[in-house]
Enzyme design. Structure first.
Site, PDB file in Angstrom:
ATOM      1  N   ASP A   1      23.072  -3.278  50.002  1.00  0.00           N
ATOM      2  CA  ASP A   1      24.214  -4.304  49.562  1.00  0.00           C
ATOM      3  C   ASP A   1      24.318  -5.496  50.425  1.00  0.00           C
ATOM      4  OD1 ASP A   1      25.974  -2.267  48.194  1.00  0.00           O
ATOM      5  OD2 ASP A   1      25.414  -0.888  49.343  1.00  0.00           O
TER       6      ASP A   1
ATOM      7  N   GLU B   1      19.754   8.445  49.515  1.00  0.00           N
ATOM      8  CA  GLU B   1      18.570   7.470  49.821  1.00  0.00           C
ATOM      9  C   GLU B   1      17.702   7.333  51.585  1.00  0.00           C
ATOM     10  OE1 GLU B   1      21.538   4.497  47.125  1.00  0.00           O
ATOM     11  OE2 GLU B   1      21.629   4.161  49.189  1.00  0.00           O
TER      12      GLU B   1
ATOM     13  N   GLY C   1      26.869   2.421  46.671  1.00  0.00           N
ATOM     14  CA  GLY C   1      27.347   3.648  45.031  1.00  0.00           C
ATOM     15  C   GLY C   1      27.645   4.758  46.035  1.00  0.00           C
TER      16      GLY C   1
ATOM     17  N   THR D   1      20.847  -2.967  40.702  1.00  0.00           N
ATOM     18  CA  THR D   1      19.117  -2.990  40.014  1.00  0.00           C
ATOM     19  C   THR D   1      18.460  -2.380  40.839  1.00  0.00           C
ATOM     20  OG1 THR D   1      20.268  -5.284  42.441  1.00  0.00           O
ATOM     21  CG2 THR D   1      17.760  -5.182  42.410  1.00  0.00           C
TER      22      THR D   1
END
Length: 214
Positions: free
Chosen positions: A82, A101, A95, A29
């Protein structure tokens, strides 16, 4: 599904302001967000990236990527998930970039999460919960996760950009995301758990037509 990802990724550009250094996440995305960001790249000062994959994509578009240590706090972070529940709590790390992140999310004033409709769930946990671990602690962490009711499985043939393995924890129904995040983070040897609840999303963009923002 890819259309939902595109709709969410392109809508997130609305939150990009002139002169910003934008935190950029990882995943399919986010790839649509990077493409949209490239179209307005002359408006921004640059980016901070959560993965080598995103860094390569940003640089391929001629977008400068800075180290977070050199930028200080960020105004905006855009990333996918997710799973996302109604409280904007997230499971991330499919991922494998969950640690970076989480660092960038913590450093950012506003966290915009972009999802396709399949990621919107009533209760987190159907998607296996990623836990990045120090290699020597793998079996210890596995035992503690089993005690918490999970079924940890080593992600085969994978190491993170930090050089660590990931345990994907199956079989959880996460009704207390903040509590479980704190519990797993306290297990010695855990680098990061892919629950984003203590620092959850501020805004969720769901890729429907027109995009749903909540």
């Amino acid at each position: 599904m890819s259309e939902g990802k595109r709709l969410a990724g392109e809508k997130a550009v609305d939150y990009v302001e002139d002169g910003m250094i934008v935190g950029v996440g990882t995943g399919s995305t986010v790839a649509f967000f990077i493409e949209a960001l490239a179209r307005v790249k002359d408006r921004i000062a640059g980016t901070v990236s959560s993965s080598e994959q995103s860094t390569a994509a940003l640089r391929a578009h001629g977008i400068e990527v800075f180290d977070l240590n050199s930028t200080g706090a960020l105004s905006l972070y855009v990333d996918g998930a997710d799973e996302c529940d109604g409280g904007k709590n997230l499971i991330k790390g499919g991922g494998g970039a969950l640690t970076r992140e989480k660092i960038i999310a913590e450093a950012s004033a506003k966290f915009v999460c972009i999802i396709d409709p399949s990621k919107n769930v009533p209760v987190l946990g159907k998607f296996p919960l990623p836990v990045e671990v120090i290699p020597m602690a793998q079996s210890l962490v596995e035992r503690r996760l089993i005690e918490l009711g999970g079924k940890p499985v080593l992600r085969a043939g994978f190491t993170t950009d930090n050089g660590n393995p990931i345990l994907d924890v199956h079989g959880l129904q996460i009704t207390d995301p903040v509590g479980l995040e704190e519990t797993i983070n306290q297990i010695p040897g855990v680098v990061t758990v892919g629950l984003f609840a203590r620092r959850r999303a501020d805004i969720v963009i769901e890729g429907v037509d027109p995009p749903r923002i909540w």
